[in-house]
Motif scaffolding. Structure first.
Motif, PDB file in Angstrom:
ATOM      1  N   TYR A  52      49.310   3.751  57.323  1.00  0.00           N
ATOM      2  CA  TYR A  52      48.519   4.244  58.451  1.00  0.00           C
ATOM      3  C   TYR A  52      48.280   3.138  59.475  1.00  0.00           C
ATOM      4  O   TYR A  52      48.481   3.321  60.688  1.00  0.00           O
ATOM      5  N   PRO A 110      42.474   9.395  58.011  1.00  0.00           N
ATOM      6  CA  PRO A 110      43.458   8.475  57.434  1.00  0.00           C
ATOM      7  C   PRO A 110      43.842   8.915  56.024  1.00  0.00           C
ATOM      8  O   PRO A 110      43.018   9.508  55.318  1.00  0.00           O
ATOM      9  N   GLN A 161      46.969   3.575  53.229  1.00  0.00           N
ATOM     10  CA  GLN A 161      46.341   3.111  54.466  1.00  0.00           C
ATOM     11  C   GLN A 161      47.111   1.951  55.089  1.00  0.00           C
ATOM     12  O   GLN A 161      46.996   1.712  56.293  1.00  0.00           O
TER      13      GLN A 161
END
Length: 313
Positions: free
Chosen positions: A184, A207, A181
């Motif tokens: 992301y 995600p 993440q």
């Protein structure tokens, strides 16, 4: 690979609860500088009081006053008091068995240092100047070398009893979204959306989670998806959230970005709320300096065919 992100995070909310007759009497008593316990059928006096006997589970209501003096049964020194704790200077956490009680009460002891605290030492209650009917009406305990205090035998009945309390709950911690993440979030700062592909089932998750939720295997292959997508399901929000400058009603939707095998959620704008529908094709709208899309708006394309997103509902 960017450095894994981390940031301080605070979760805080007021916890409101009502009080039964035993806890109401106990807290009201503290407001009036009276310490109450509850007597069990076998003659034990429990302080702080409970509504049910921890041994027999039977209901107990027999209130009895105990002394504001007592004996330390065990303790631990607190070198660095935290926000909201009873004292701002180093102190001892102590369990105190008040005179007349058979159980111990946890609170703070104001002492010069750890070498002055010991099991068996005598202490007394230091009352707060302003008392409202809370455990903090006992400001702390302090060392005491006098005779045991004699309770007056209060009945436990008060005018204007405390019937409820509001206790602030707060959790301070450092949050890290992890490797997947972090990538992301970093991509979002460039107005790109990236997911990760499972090496087994080949699905792309956005995600990304660092592992496939279906196969359970690690994921590492990054795949850029979107920016356009399709509304799969949605809801109409009619209650305005605190500190959110969005007029109701508005629509919050699950959006399957092109190339992704998992829908993410976002607000739909640029269209009347009653015209939002499943299959609506949308694209992100960014505001200057934002780290994620403010909302999604219709692209003007024909609606997506149901079969193209039915597995993402």
């Amino acid at each position: 690979m960017p450095e894994v992100l981390k940031a301080p995070l605070v979760v805080e909310f007021p916890f409101t609860r009502s009080l039964g007759p035993v806890q109401s009497a106990f807290l009201t008593g503290l407001r009036e500088r009276v310490v109450l316990g509850v007597r069990t059928t076998d003659g034990r006096t429990l302080v702080p009081p409970v509504e049910y006997d921890p041994v027999t589970a039977e209901e107990i209501r027999d209130l009895v006053e105990v002394a504001p003096t007592g004996t330390v049964t065990t303790w631990a020194w607190n070198h660095e008091p935290r926000r909201g704790q009873p004292l701002g200077t180093p102190f001892a956490w102590v369990l105190v068995r008040l005179d007349g009680a058979d159980t111990a009460l946890l609170h703070a002891l104001d002492a010069p240092g750890p070498d002055t605290v010991h099991t068996g030492m005598r202490v007394r209650v230091r009352w707060a100047a302003d008392r409202v009917g809370a455990i903090t009406d006992i400001a702390c305990f302090e060392p005491y070398d006098g005779d045991p205090a004699r309770p007056a035998g209060h009945s436990g009945r008060f005018e204007d009893p405390v019937t409820g309390i509001v206790a602030p709950a707060r959790l301070d911690y450092t949050y890290s979204p992890g490797r997947a993440q972090t990538a992301y979030i970093t991509a979002l700062s460039d107005r790109r959306t990236v997911g990760e592909r499972c090496p087994s089932c080949r699905k792309v998750y956005v995600p990304p989670r660092g592992a496939c939720p279906t196969c359970g295997v690690p994921t590492a292959e990054q795949v850029e998806v979107g920016p356009r997508g399709t509304v799969t399901t949605f809801c109409i929000v009619n209650i305005k959230a605190r500190n959110l400058d969005i007029e109701v009603p508005y629509v919050y939707a699950h959006i399957a970005l092109d190339g992704a095998d998992l829908a993410l959620h976002g607000r739909i704008g640029g269209i009347p709320y009653d015209q939002v529908r499943m299959g609506l094709r949308v694209e992100p709208v960014w505001t200057e300096g934002a780290r994620y899309p403010d909302h999604y708006r219709p692209t003007g394309e024909p609606d997506g065919d149901y079969d193209t997103y039915r597995e993402l509902l």
